[in-house]
Design a protein around this motif. Structure first.
Motif, PDB file in Angstrom:
ATOM      1  N   VAL A  57      29.992  96.704 -43.433  1.00 28.23           N
ATOM      2  CA  VAL A  57      29.183  97.889 -43.699  1.00 28.23           C
ATOM      3  C   VAL A  57      27.979  97.531 -44.562  1.00 28.23           C
ATOM      4  N   GLY A  58      26.764  97.818 -44.034  1.00 29.41           N
ATOM      5  CA  GLY A  58      25.548  97.536 -44.770  1.00 29.41           C
ATOM      6  C   GLY A  58      24.965  96.160 -44.519  1.00 29.41           C
ATOM      7  N   HIS A  59      25.602  95.354 -43.675  1.00 30.92           N
ATOM      8  CA  HIS A  59      25.079  94.014 -43.395  1.00 30.92           C
ATOM      9  C   HIS A  59      23.756  94.145 -42.644  1.00 30.92           C
ATOM     10  N   PRO A  60      22.719  93.416 -43.061  1.00 32.00           N
ATOM     11  CA  PRO A  60      21.397  93.592 -42.437  1.00 32.00           C
ATOM     12  C   PRO A  60      21.369  93.272 -40.949  1.00 32.00           C
ATOM     13  N   GLU A  61      22.290  92.454 -40.487  1.00 29.05           N
ATOM     14  CA  GLU A  61      22.318  92.098 -39.068  1.00 29.05           C
ATOM     15  C   GLU A  61      23.444  92.792 -38.318  1.00 29.05           C
ATOM     16  N   GLY A  62      24.102  93.753 -38.991  1.00 30.55           N
ATOM     17  CA  GLY A  62      25.187  94.462 -38.332  1.00 30.55           C
ATOM     18  C   GLY A  62      26.340  93.548 -37.935  1.00 30.55           C
ATOM     19  N   ALA A  63      26.618  92.550 -38.749  1.00 29.41           N
ATOM     20  CA  ALA A  63      27.624  91.545 -38.415  1.00 29.41           C
ATOM     21  C   ALA A  63      29.032  92.134 -38.431  1.00 29.41           C
ATOM     22  N   SER A  64      29.924  91.439 -37.776  1.00 27.55           N
ATOM     23  CA  SER A  64      31.332  91.819 -37.770  1.00 27.55           C
ATOM     24  C   SER A  64      32.184  90.564 -37.944  1.00 27.55           C
ATOM     25  N   VAL A  65      33.469  90.779 -38.190  1.00 32.42           N
ATOM     26  CA  VAL A  65      34.388  89.670 -38.411  1.00 32.42           C
ATOM     27  C   VAL A  65      35.757  90.077 -37.888  1.00 32.42           C
ATOM     28  N   THR A  66      36.523  89.111 -37.396  1.00 33.20           N
ATOM     29  CA  THR A  66      37.856  89.432 -36.879  1.00 33.20           C
ATOM     30  C   THR A  66      38.898  89.285 -37.979  1.00 33.20           C
ATOM     31  N   THR A  67      40.046  89.887 -37.736  1.00 36.25           N
ATOM     32  CA  THR A  67      41.148  89.750 -38.686  1.00 36.25           C
ATOM     33  C   THR A  67      41.535  88.287 -38.847  1.00 36.25           C
ATOM     34  N   ALA A  68      41.562  87.563 -37.737  1.00 32.56           N
ATOM     35  CA  ALA A  68      41.927  86.143 -37.793  1.00 32.56           C
ATOM     36  C   ALA A  68      40.953  85.367 -38.677  1.00 32.56           C
ATOM     37  N   GLU A  69      39.664  85.687 -38.556  1.00 31.58           N
ATOM     38  CA  GLU A  69      38.669  84.997 -39.378  1.00 31.58           C
ATOM     39  C   GLU A  69      38.842  85.347 -40.850  1.00 31.58           C
ATOM     40  N   LEU A  70      39.111  86.612 -41.127  1.00 27.01           N
ATOM     41  CA  LEU A  70      39.323  87.020 -42.511  1.00 27.01           C
ATOM     42  C   LEU A  70      40.513  86.285 -43.122  1.00 27.01           C
ATOM     43  N   LEU A  71      41.607  86.239 -42.399  1.00 24.99           N
ATOM     44  CA  LEU A  71      42.807  85.594 -42.932  1.00 24.99           C
ATOM     45  C   LEU A  71      42.604  84.090 -43.084  1.00 24.99           C
ATOM     46  N   SER A  72      41.786  83.519 -42.218  1.00 24.31           N
ATOM     47  CA  SER A  72      41.482  82.093 -42.336  1.00 24.31           C
ATOM     48  C   SER A  72      40.663  81.835 -43.603  1.00 24.31           C
ATOM     49  N   TRP A  73      39.659  82.678 -43.842  1.00 16.27           N
ATOM     50  CA  TRP A  73      38.875  82.531 -45.064  1.00 16.27           C
ATOM     51  C   TRP A  73      39.729  82.781 -46.298  1.00 16.27           C
ATOM     52  N   LEU A  74      40.641  83.716 -46.199  1.00 14.70           N
ATOM     53  CA  LEU A  74      41.511  84.029 -47.334  1.00 14.70           C
ATOM     54  C   LEU A  74      42.377  82.822 -47.699  1.00 14.70           C
ATOM     55  N   GLU A  75      42.741  82.076 -46.706  1.00 17.77           N
ATOM     56  CA  GLU A  75      43.541  80.873 -46.931  1.00 17.77           C
ATOM     57  C   GLU A  75      42.688  79.762 -47.545  1.00 17.77           C
TER      58      GLU A  75
END
Length: 542
Positions: free
Chosen positions: A303-321
């Motif tokens: 929300v509010g990203h200048p390029e309207g970017a998105s991310v998947t749950t898998a990517e989030l959990l990978s970054w969290l790790e």
């Protein structure tokens, strides 16, 4: 209009108590909360970070003893926190710290269990415009705004933990010294600020340095959730917030509806299906964004990203790790992180935080955590010699300063003139009453002749009422301007006690009072006036 939850809760309104218990008022309930917290020992890894982080602060044998106590099973904590405002921000920052110290001491005395005051540095937020300034009362006119010059403050989305003060802090300190240098203790307090607030320091470092110096004798312990060594300990909370977002939001939305039905509003708006955390796609020091579910399962928009970017749950959990410091908490998730990490017996908060906790029962239940006691912070109004002189000259009480300026001036003018002048409210009421009576009589006589005449009466009534209101306002302005000395005194009094109509403690910063009274003398006055588990407004009269 929705009622203030915190005000209703402090009054003991049954509607508010349905959402947040006032257990803090009852000794037996306080003992239960302490016993529950004592069963959750501090993790050794967290204790190691706390010791290292606090070792960088002002020397304090009392803080070292409290850190040793936190390592022992059975020790509990009283927690408070605040955004890291410039020069400590509003006065209520030190009132919170003093309240946590007083509550920890009282709980330890009541229960015989050690209890440590902890200050949670709210460094995950990105709201720079809320913290890049402070206000200092002046002898004439409104308060002086002292601020950093940060061109990107309004647009920055990076956690404030990573924000350096920069060269503009020199100008801010100079403005403060120019305003306060004539006061008896200015050199002492300004020297403390100048040692901490250096261009190369961060907002967090400077804030913690000053506050730890002021409360060194009380052993206040500091926790910074943006310490990189703590990020792995926060990862399970963030994982759960992402994976169980739909269930959590559903429960919180139900709570919000119940609050609305009871006449209260949500302090924090719940976004359907959205996790209660933020993600920084560009790295820990980069912009952070809320996550909103998209129409594609397992995908989140930033929300509010200048390029309207998105991310998947898998990517989030990978970054969290791999890099958990990319994740930060929202206002509703922060208490869960806090009470997962700490053996919290009580949380000391202001009106906004009390309203947060009214929403949080479902989240604590979902996390399997007992909710701590929620304790209102101490509330003070400082009536120093300048304010006292003005009150005496005007013949007013401190509470009178809360009245709107024109209303107060009209009241003084009417009082000083004896029977010569009515108040504007009385004039308006008398004129409207007389006109309404005549209009009603006319309406009754014309009802049988012309049924549509009532519409003309209604229009005329509205027009006349508006005109009378404008006339009364002009009358009020005329009688208030007749005495320029009184006008100036009233404005100065309100600037001291109710700046812009707000509580003094929410606007004024510490440097003015510390420079006039001495840092430690003023805080001693605050500490001695703190009544644990009260929340009542008290006047400080140095």
């Amino acid at each position: 209009m929705a009622s203030s939850f915190s005000a209703s809760w402090l009054r003991g309104d049954p509607r508010a108590l349905e959402f947040l218990s006032d257990r803090f008022r009852h000794r037996a309930a306080r003992a239960e909360a302490v016993a529950a917290a004592a069963s959750r020992p501090l993790a050794p890894a967290l204790h190691e970070v706390l010791v290292a982080r606090n070792a960088r602060l002002a020397p304090s044998p009392a803080r070292e003893r409290n850190l040793e106590l936190l390592a022992r099973p059975g020790t509990t904590a009283v927690v408070t926190g605040q955004q890291v405002g410039l020069f400590l921000g509003p006065l209520f920052t030190v009132y919170k710290a003093a309240s946590a110290i007083a509550a920890a001491r009282a709980l330890a005395e009541e229960t015989g269990r050690p209890c440590v005051p902890v200050f949670w540095l709210q460094t995950e937020d990105h709201d720079l415009p809320e913290i890049d300034h402070c206000f200092v009362p002046r002898n004439a006119g409104g308060p002086l705004r002292v601020a950093l010059e940060l061109p990107d403050a309004a647009t920055s989305r990076a956690p404030v933990a990573h924000r350096h003060l920069g060269p503009s802090i020199t100008g801010a300190l100079a403005a403060l010294r120019a305003e306060l240098s004539g006061n008896p203790h200015a050199d002492e307090h300004l020297a403390l600020l100048e040692r901490a607030y250096r261009p190369e320091a961060t907002l967090v470092e400077a804030f913690a340095d000053v506050l730890s110096s002021l409360f060194a004798d009380e052993g206040l312990v500091f926790l910074d959730p943006r310490d990189p060594r703590l990020a792995p300990l926060a990862a399970p909370i963030h994982r759960r917030a992402i994976e169980e977002a739909a269930a959590i939001c559903s429960k919180l939305a139900e709570r919000g509806q119940a609050l609305a039905q009871a006449g209260f509003s949500e302090q924090v708006h719940i976004r359907p299906g959205a996790p209660l955390n933020f993600f920084s796609p560009g790295g820990p020091e980069g912009a952070r964004y809320r996550l909103d579910p998209t129409s594609t399962p397992g995908t989140w928009s930033l929300v509010g990203h200048p390029e309207g970017a998105s991310v998947t749950t898998a990517e989030l959990l990978s970054w969290l790790e791999r890099e958990p410091l990319r994740f930060t908490t929202s206002a509703l998730l922060r208490p869960i992180l806090q009470d997962t990490w700490l053996p919290t017996a009580a949380y000391v908060g202001g009106p906004g935080e009390i309203a947060y906790f009214a929403q949080l029962a479902p989240l604590y239940a979902h996390a399997g955590l007992p909710m701590p006691l929620v304790v209102p912070r101490a509330r003070f109004r400082v009536i120093d010699d300048r304010a006292r002189r003005l009150l005496d000259k005007l013949g007013l009480s401190p509470d009178d300063a809360n009245a709107p300026r024109d209303e107060l001036l009209a009241r003084l003018a009417a009082r000083d003139a004896g029977e010569a002048f009515e108040t504007p409210e009385a004039v308006e009421a008398r004129l409207v009453s007389a006109f309404a009576s005549e209009l009603a009589r006319l309406g009754e006589r014309m009802a049988a002749i012309d049924p549509t005449f009532a519409q003309a009466i209604s229009r005329t009534d509205k027009t006349v009422r508006r005109g009378v209101s404008r006339l009364a306002a002009r009358y009020g302005r005329s009688i208030t301007q007749r005495d320029q000395t009184t006008l100036e005194r009233v404005e100065r009094l309100r600037a001291y006690l109710a700046p812009d109509g707000a509580p003094q403690e929410r606007i004024h910063a510490l440097p003015y009072y510390a420079s006039r009274l001495g840092s430690h003398a003023f805080l001693r006055l605050v500490r001695e006036a703190c009544e644990p588990f009260s929340g009542n407004l008290k006047d400080l009269k140095p």
